[in-house]
Design a protein around this motif. Structure first.
Motif, PDB file in Angstrom:
ATOM      1  N   HIS A 581     -16.197 -51.653   2.797  1.00 31.83           N
ATOM      2  CA  HIS A 581     -15.223 -52.621   3.294  1.00 31.83           C
ATOM      3  C   HIS A 581     -13.813 -52.122   3.028  1.00 31.83           C
ATOM      4  O   HIS A 581     -13.459 -51.758   1.915  1.00 31.83           O
ATOM      5  CB  HIS A 581     -15.471 -53.965   2.605  1.00 31.83           C
ATOM      6  CG  HIS A 581     -14.553 -55.052   3.079  1.00 31.83           C
ATOM      7  ND1 HIS A 581     -14.313 -55.287   4.403  1.00 31.83           N
ATOM      8  CD2 HIS A 581     -13.799 -55.952   2.389  1.00 31.83           C
ATOM      9  CE1 HIS A 581     -13.477 -56.289   4.535  1.00 31.83           C
ATOM     10  NE2 HIS A 581     -13.147 -56.708   3.326  1.00 31.83           N
ATOM     11  N   ARG A 582     -13.019 -52.069   4.081  1.00 31.55           N
ATOM     12  CA  ARG A 582     -11.634 -51.582   4.062  1.00 31.55           C
ATOM     13  C   ARG A 582     -11.548 -50.087   3.732  1.00 31.55           C
ATOM     14  O   ARG A 582     -10.467 -49.573   3.472  1.00 31.55           O
ATOM     15  CB  ARG A 582     -10.771 -52.378   3.078  1.00 31.55           C
ATOM     16  CG  ARG A 582     -10.597 -53.838   3.466  1.00 31.55           C
ATOM     17  CD  ARG A 582      -9.468 -54.486   2.647  1.00 31.55           C
ATOM     18  NE  ARG A 582      -9.263 -55.856   3.026  1.00 31.55           N
ATOM     19  CZ  ARG A 582      -9.812 -56.895   2.411  1.00 31.55           C
ATOM     20  NH1 ARG A 582     -10.605 -56.702   1.374  1.00 31.55           N
ATOM     21  NH2 ARG A 582      -9.570 -58.135   2.811  1.00 31.55           N
ATOM     22  N   GLY A 583     -12.676 -49.401   3.731  1.00 31.45           N
ATOM     23  CA  GLY A 583     -12.662 -47.970   3.455  1.00 31.45           C
ATOM     24  C   GLY A 583     -12.664 -47.152   4.735  1.00 31.45           C
ATOM     25  O   GLY A 583     -12.800 -47.672   5.838  1.00 31.45           O
ATOM     26  N   TYR A 594     -19.359 -47.975  15.439  1.00 36.61           N
ATOM     27  CA  TYR A 594     -19.661 -48.885  14.327  1.00 36.61           C
ATOM     28  C   TYR A 594     -18.710 -50.077  14.338  1.00 36.61           C
ATOM     29  O   TYR A 594     -17.497 -49.923  14.527  1.00 36.61           O
ATOM     30  CB  TYR A 594     -19.541 -48.135  13.008  1.00 36.61           C
ATOM     31  CG  TYR A 594     -19.632 -49.029  11.790  1.00 36.61           C
ATOM     32  CD1 TYR A 594     -20.856 -49.564  11.392  1.00 36.61           C
ATOM     33  CD2 TYR A 594     -18.495 -49.358  11.050  1.00 36.61           C
ATOM     34  CE1 TYR A 594     -20.940 -50.389  10.287  1.00 36.61           C
ATOM     35  CE2 TYR A 594     -18.583 -50.173   9.937  1.00 36.61           C
ATOM     36  CZ  TYR A 594     -19.807 -50.700   9.566  1.00 36.61           C
ATOM     37  OH  TYR A 594     -19.890 -51.527   8.476  1.00 36.61           O
ATOM     38  N   ILE A 595     -19.266 -51.260  14.143  1.00 39.16           N
ATOM     39  CA  ILE A 595     -18.466 -52.474  14.005  1.00 39.16           C
ATOM     40  C   ILE A 595     -18.681 -52.992  12.584  1.00 39.16           C
ATOM     41  O   ILE A 595     -19.810 -53.037  12.089  1.00 39.16           O
ATOM     42  CB  ILE A 595     -18.852 -53.535  15.061  1.00 39.16           C
ATOM     43  CG1 ILE A 595     -17.940 -54.762  14.963  1.00 39.16           C
ATOM     44  CG2 ILE A 595     -20.302 -53.937  14.967  1.00 39.16           C
ATOM     45  CD1 ILE A 595     -18.141 -55.760  16.095  1.00 39.16           C
ATOM     46  N   GLY A 596     -17.587 -53.350  11.906  1.00 36.15           N
ATOM     47  CA  GLY A 596     -17.629 -53.623  10.485  1.00 36.15           C
ATOM     48  C   GLY A 596     -18.352 -54.894  10.083  1.00 36.15           C
ATOM     49  O   GLY A 596     -18.369 -55.884  10.814  1.00 36.15           O
TER      50      GLY A 596
END
Length: 883
Positions: A581-583, A594-596
């Motif tokens: 996350h946020r990386g 890719y969707i987070g």
């Protein structure tokens, strides 16, 4: 014996000759075969010969390579190892793009040698079901299409009788040109948009879920047939069924009306008289007709009133009964031609629901709550097969969905797709070939031309109208086809729209509702007076229950990363870095769109590696899609008349929006959606802990036992909340009791399991549901501290291509949580695909036992198969399968 009579009795010889001719006439109705092997091809830059020369059987094919037909140029190059697999890693970047190379890079000659002759009374026809984009066709040194064919969505048929060689040795040569405007694949939706200037599919220039297809799918992409008939060719049969009133599955039925028509073509220089007929349920319906020379006429047969018809119903509502008829043109007992048609008897109606502010569907007079998925295409490189279609549609049936929408940036789906939908009870919402992205709905700096110009795409409007008419004729007999739609998020240009609504559909169909576009106001209106779609990102599961979206949402979706076995198929080992996350996201993951997952993975603990990430992603997947299905169903007929998930499948190796991956391996999305979409289902609103039942059926269900328990995550000990008998009426969602006070009284700090069960009076389990609730901080700390499970598993072959799996959990054990089952090859350890499980990613409560049935392709029968299973608190195990 025949030889003896022929030699000694000249009259008998003439008689037998006449009989043999008659036998041949009655037989050639069966002579339709596919040209699907033995093709050769060459790039246009590597030959200077023209079609007249190449199509001569004597022309040498030295240096020509084997071609895949049906297929695309890129597929042929891949099969000849001329390019790397574009679906793996970033291999697609190694393949030249047509926009940069010019069209000659993917302009190819295709050649097929075949044997065929005709008798004097016979006709031979060449049929091509799809070529992208332009083609010129030669046979034995002669050009047979008067002008260059154009358009991906337009069938071709040619009478090749005069072109066939008398010695039966024939050569077909086809030159295929790519789209005139392949478009710049600049990263926009449909690239720079100019792909839409022609009559072709738009996604091939790239979208937010796929990279560009480098040849734009140039090729003879669909089937090629040779058909032999007599003097009359029966074409484009049309079957309409009328089912009046409100019907019930399985009941004795009032009569239905069957209306049948067909086009009869007579290419001969003389008129032909005969009988057009079919037989159904012991009745023969026929009509005497005369077809003038060199003409085509549409003939309508008398209506048939069919007593006690077996009706076709959507999945979850009743059986999918189908009928077969042979529509024949006869002269005496001799058949000139026949068409076999499989159809279903049903009637689909629509009316506006003022409560929801949206359109509502009815089948055979009964309300159908639409639970749909969005479909792009089976394979991005058009490698279609009946087996793959059957598997993909079966997955949709297994998800308890009842509709598939065909997205407008792709194509009119093939008859084989519709056959699978007929079989599995999937209604189909068919878009035509327009999109808001390419066709100018929005201002878009990625597009080459302005909105006013793009709004007029494609350039050749009469071609589009002809193609729509042709495609309607191709698929209109399928009972699964339920709705037509002008385009994805935009209508076609005004003149095309009017042609569709005012002339084409009334004349060629007239039985299905037409939506101007996929999220038009005629579909639904929300509280602020407009319609739309989305959102497309991961959501807090409470929002599906508490936030009202569009009343008939044509696109709403979320995440969909596959499990670790799926990721390994197309992500190189060096790129197997789990997103944080946020990386920073790895380049291959980004390339595959890719969707987070936001913070949803972290709630289960930070991912330690890609395998751990994939396992935690499955927990999120399951929860997301179960909540989506339950949230919409909980507001059935109050907020909503239907929902379509964006999207339920991927035609390439994308990392978003899929219930199963490109290789047909399901992930937890499929089983969460399957659970939440059960026709009769018990569920709990996560926002207020209200327990509900949803009944999609048409009858009241009485004396249903509802059982609610809470399990401690760490010990597996349970606390009974209630056992209560109740009932639910037809086609409704009903609230029963809240559990919020009880759950709060547990002072949960690290999470609990909530088990809901619905049983019949005979104690048969009808529906069960297990929720895992987080602690007070919103994290699943207790799950991270679960003791090891003690699951006991056995597997037995119980039929050809079938394994029955038994899972049991000792009474003193903890909950065996979130177990994945997979049939694998004993040697390689690779999964057997596709495989279909009656449930998966399942949890077994202490003291309980569950039986799962797994089906797999019979081609694997007799080979050494093993069962692999693993879970959240269960180590990976591989066991043998008993005979």
């Amino acid at each position: 014996m025949i030889k003896h009579i022929y030699h000694h009795h000249p009259f008998a010889c003439l008689l037998i000759g006449a009989l043999l001719t008659l036998i041949h006439i009655t037989a050639y109705t069966q002579q339709r075969y596919e040209l699907n092997s033995g093709w050769r091809c060459i790039n246009v830059k590597n030959t200077t010969a023209n079609g007249n020369a190449i199509s001569q059987p004597s022309y040498p094919l030295k240096g020509w390579m084997p071609a895949t037909v049906p297929g695309t140029v890129l597929t042929t190059l891949l099969n000849n190892q001329q390019i790397p697999d574009p679906f793996y890693g970033m291999n697609n970047e190694k393949i030249p793009d047509i926009y940069h190379t010019g069209n000659d890079q993917y302009t190819y000659w295709f050649v097929k040698d075949f044997k065929e002759t005709v008798l004097p009374q016979e006709q031979a026809w060449l049929q091509l079901r799809g070529v992208n984009y332009k083609s010129e066709i030669y046979l034995n040194g002669k050009k047979i299409n008067p002008r260059t064919h154009e358009g991906m969505f337009l069938r071709q048929q040619y009478n090749i009788t005069p072109f066939l060689a008398k010695n039966g040795t024939n050569r077909l040569a086809v030159i295929v040109y790519p789209p005139d405007h392949p478009g710049n694949p600049n990263g926009g939706q449909g690239g720079d948009g100019t792909i839409a200037k022609g009559l072709t599919h738009q996604y091939v220039a790239g979208w937010d879920w796929i990279q560009p297809i480098r040849d734009r799918n140039t090729g003879i992409w669909d089937k090629v047939f040779i058909e032999k008939t007599g003097g009359i060719n029966v074409q484009n049969p049309h079957i309409v069924t009328e089912v009046k009133g409100k019907r019930y599955p399985g009941a004795s039925q009032e009569p239905a009306v069957i209306r049948v028509s067909a086009e009869l073509e007579n290419p001969t220089p003389g008129e032909v008289s005969g009988i057009l007929q079919y037989q159904l349920e012991g009745k023969t319906i026929s009509k005497q007709v005369t077809i003038p020379a060199n003409s085509r006429q549409e003939i309508r047969l008398p209506d048939l009133k069919l007593d006690n018809p077996r009706l076709w119903w959507p999945n979850g509502y009743g059986a999918q009964e189908l009928y077969d008829i042979k529509l024949q043109f006869l002269q005496g007992t001799a058949s000139h031609d026949e068409e076999t048609i499989r159809f279903g008897i049903r009637q689909i109606d629509n009316s506006w629901n003022p409560q929801t502010g949206s359109m509502q569907a009815f089948v055979n007079g009964q309300p159908i709550f639409i639970k749909g998925g969005n479909w792009i295409i089976s394979d991005a490189m058009l490698r279609f097969s009946e087996e793959r279609y059957d598997a993909e549609v079966r997955f949709h049936r297994d998800m308890n969905l009842n509709l598939i929408r065909i997205w407008g940036g792709a194509l009119t789906e093939r008859p084989e797709f519709y056959q699978a939908c007929d079989k599995y009870g999937m209604l189909v919402f068919q878009d035509f070939w327009f999109s808001g992205d390419c066709n100018g709905r929005w201002l878009d700096p990625m597009k080459k031309e302005d909105q006013w110009t793009r709004r007029k795409y494609p350039d050749d409007h009469p071609l589009v109208v002809r193609a729509i008419a042709d495609q309607v004729r191709m698929i209109r007999n399928h009972p699964s086809l339920a709705f037509w739609c002008g385009g994805n998020e935009i209508t076609p240009p005004e003149d095309i729209l009017h042609a569709i609504k005012d002339s084409l559909l009334p004349a060629l169909d007239g039985t299905r509702y037409f939506f101007d576009y996929s999220n038009s106001d005629s579909m639904s209106l929300n509280t602020i007076g407009g319609n739309g779609d989305g959102p497309y990102n991961i959501q807090d599961i409470n929002s599906f229950w508490t936030h009202k979206t569009f009343p008939y949402n044509s696109e709403i979706g979320s995440v969909g990363v596959g499990d670790y076995a799926s990721l390994k198929r197309f992500i190189p080992a060096g790129n197997m870095t789990p997103p944080q996350h946020r990386g920073k996201i790895d380049s291959v993951w980004q390339y595959h769109k890719y969707i987070g997952y936001g913070e949803h993975i972290d709630k289960y603990g930070p991912a330690t590696d890609a395998e751990d990430f994939a396992m935690k992603a499955q927990l999120v997947n399951y929860d997301q899609y179960r909540a989506l299905a339950e949230g919409f169903s909980s507001h059935m007929w109050h907020w909503y008349t239907g929902v379509m998930i964006w999207k339920t499948q991927n035609p390439w190796t994308a990392l978003r929006g899929q219930m199963y991956d490109y290789y047909l391996d399901p992930n937890a999305c499929l089983y969460g959606l399957r659970k939440g979409s059960e026709p009769l289902h018990i569920m709990m609103n996560p926002a207020d802990s209200m327990v509900m039942i949803v009944n999609n059926g048409f009858t009241t269900r009485r004396d249903l036992m509802m059982e609610a328990r809470v399990y401690d995550v760490l010990t597996g000990r349970d606390s009974l909340y209630t056992l209560i008998f109740n009932e639910i009426g037809p086609s409704m969602a009903k609230k029963y009791f809240p559990m919020n006070g009880f759950l709060k009284s547990l002072h949960k700090q690290s999470g609990v399991f909530v088990s809901l069960k619905l049983k019949g009076t005979d104690k048969t389990l009808i529906s069960e549901n297990l929720y895992w609730l987080p602690g007070a901080d919103g994290k699943y700390k207790a799950l991270q501290e679960m003791p090891a499970g003690r699951l006991q598993v056995s597997a037995t072959h119980t039929g050809r291509g079938r394994v029955t799996i038994t899972l049991s959990n000792p009474e003193t054990a903890p909950v065996s949580f979130f177990n994945r089952l997979a049939l694998i090859h004993a040697g390689s350890g690779e999964r057997i695909l596709p495989a279909f499980y009656s449930d998966n990613y399942l949890s077994i409560l202490p003291g309980e036992r569950t039986t799962i049935v797994a089906d797999y392709p019979e081609t694997f029968t007799g080979k050494d198969i093993r069962l692999e299973y693993y879970g959240w608190n269960q180590e990976r195990q591989v066991i043998g399968i008993q005979k």
